[in-house]
Every structure is written in C-alpha cells, then in structure tokens.
Motif scaffolding. Structure first.
Motif, mmCIF file in Angstrom:
data_model
loop_
_atom_site.group_PDB
_atom_site.id
_atom_site.type_symbol
_atom_site.label_atom_id
_atom_site.label_comp_id
_atom_site.label_asym_id
_atom_site.label_seq_id
_atom_site.Cartn_x
_atom_site.Cartn_y
_atom_site.Cartn_z
ATOM 1 N N ARG A 1 0.826 -1.214 0.000
ATOM 2 C CA ARG A 1 0.000 0.000 0.000
ATOM 3 C C ARG A 1 0.856 1.258 0.000
ATOM 4 O O ARG A 1 0.534 2.229 -0.661
ATOM 5 N N ALA A 2 1.940 1.241 0.773
ATOM 6 C CA ALA A 2 2.821 2.404 0.827
ATOM 7 C C ALA A 2 3.423 2.672 -0.552
ATOM 8 O O ALA A 2 3.490 3.819 -0.990
ATOM 9 N N ARG B 1 -9.133 1.420 -4.643
ATOM 10 C CA ARG B 1 -10.337 1.883 -3.961
ATOM 11 C C ARG B 1 -10.040 2.216 -2.502
ATOM 12 O O ARG B 1 -10.417 3.268 -1.995
ATOM 13 N N ASP B 2 -9.356 1.315 -1.800
ATOM 14 C CA ASP B 2 -9.046 1.525 -0.380
ATOM 15 C C ASP B 2 -8.153 2.745 -0.177
ATOM 16 O O ASP B 2 -8.377 3.539 0.738
ATOM 17 N N LEU B 3 -7.151 2.895 -1.027
ATOM 18 C CA LEU B 3 -6.257 4.044 -0.927
ATOM 19 C C LEU B 3 -7.021 5.347 -1.158
ATOM 20 O O LEU B 3 -6.898 6.299 -0.386
ATOM 21 N N ARG C 1 -9.270 6.267 1.782
ATOM 22 C CA ARG C 1 -8.517 6.838 2.912
ATOM 23 C C ARG C 1 -8.113 8.285 2.650
ATOM 24 O O ARG C 1 -8.075 9.095 3.566
ATOM 25 N N LYS C 2 -7.772 8.617 1.393
ATOM 26 C CA LYS C 2 -7.307 9.973 1.059
ATOM 27 C C LYS C 2 -8.441 10.986 0.963
ATOM 28 O O LYS C 2 -8.231 12.173 1.165
ATOM 29 N N VAL D 1 -11.216 16.342 0.124
ATOM 30 C CA VAL D 1 -12.527 16.945 -0.082
ATOM 31 C C VAL D 1 -13.075 17.452 1.256
ATOM 32 O O VAL D 1 -13.499 16.649 2.093
ATOM 33 N N PRO D 2 -13.083 18.789 1.462
ATOM 34 C CA PRO D 2 -13.648 19.331 2.696
ATOM 35 C C PRO D 2 -15.141 18.988 2.801
ATOM 36 O O PRO D 2 -15.862 19.026 1.810
#
Length: 184
Positions: A3-4, A99-101, A104-105, A110-111
C-alpha cells in the motif's frame, strides 16, 4: 508495504502531458454562433470518451488527460475530467487496493466529504468502482460522480463535478459522458 508503494506511485505520478485528440461534428454555424454537436476524445493512453453539444474542451489542465466544461452555474461550471496514471507492474495493484487508498485519502482532499454511494460497475468489460459524493468545492457545495478502473497497470479515473443547482438534464449529460468511457 504494498500500500505504501502504491500510495507513492499514485501521488508521484508525473503531470499528464499526452493530450487526447478530439473529433468534432460541427453544425452549420452563423457568424455569431458555432455549435458543436458532439466530441469524441480518443487518447493515446488507451481510452475514448464522447461528449455532447454544450460541453467545451479545455486544454492544458494540470494533472488531467482531458477536461470538458459546461456553462457556468452560479460561480462554478460543471466539469468532466479524465486522469490516467501508470502504476508500476511490480506493485501488482488491484482495483480494491486503489479503492481503499482513495477512500482513505478522500477526507483530506474533499472538505466536508459526504459519501452518497458506491457501486461496482463495468467499463469495457473490466470491473470498475462508481462513487458519488458531495463536499465543498472552490465556490460552493458540489457533487462528484467518479468512475475508476484498472487495465494493464493503468488507472483510469473519469470524474463529473456538478455544482449545487445544476439542472437535471446537464447532470444526465455528465453521467452519459462517464458512461461513454471506453477502454481500448
């Protein structure tokens, strides 16, 4: 570790410089107006997308392969963008990883993010993820509809952004643009 590395690969992707070519079908024009019936943007990066009349192509939008805008609604213009990112093959990234990454971001990007839905769909026979969410954009509350898929270590992301107050027919046109995404 995987993932990293995927995070680094997606965040470090260079600005996309390959422009998509557009084929237009113009209607007869008067000296004061010119109407474009439709545009099919075909990219060297392996996709095409069809855009109806009323949407204007934008050139040189940082980080995008192609972008189209509609007439201004309030202080914003509905926009469709396509971003293409190459992912190193040795990462063996799956659509679920992406999708998971992205999930998380999203709160950091997106405020006032509010996820409205997620569906698994197909793009040219390939599994894809379709998200709908709202949040604060530059100039007001906006709604995003986004589809992303992987093919041959390439991530394709098509996004429709509509400001609050966008007429239903414009939203339908934007969704039809996303639905027209075809991988080559």
């Amino acid at each position: 570790m995987k993932r990293a590395l995927l995070t680094l690969a997606l965040l470090a992707a260079p600005a996309l410089t390959g422009a998509a070519s557009a084929q237009t079908t113009p209607a007869p024009a008067t000296p004061e107006t010119r109407t474009i019936e439709a545009i099919t943007a075909t990219s060297e990066k392996g996709y095409s997308i069809r855009v109806p009349a009323g949407w204007t192509p934008l050139k040189n939008v940082p980080g995008t392969d192609v972008a189209f805008v509609y007439q201004k609604i309030g202080s914003l213009r509905p926009t469709v963008t396509v971003v293409v990112q190459d992912i190193p093959a040795d990462l063996k990234a799956t659509l679920a990883d992406v999708r998971d990454l992205n999930a998380r971001k999203m709160p950091d990007v997106v405020p006032k993010l509010k996820m409205l839905g997620e569906k698994t769909v197909k793009v040219s026979g390939k599994p894809a993820i379709l998200w709908t969410y709202t949040g604060d954009g530059e100039g007001g509350t906006v709604r995003w509809t986004q589809v992303f898929t992987l093919k041959n270590n390439r991530l394709y992301t098509a996004t429709l952004m509509t400001p609050t107050g966008t007429p239903g027919d414009v939203i339908e046109q934007g969704r039809a643009i996303l639905d027209s995404l075809t991988l080559k």
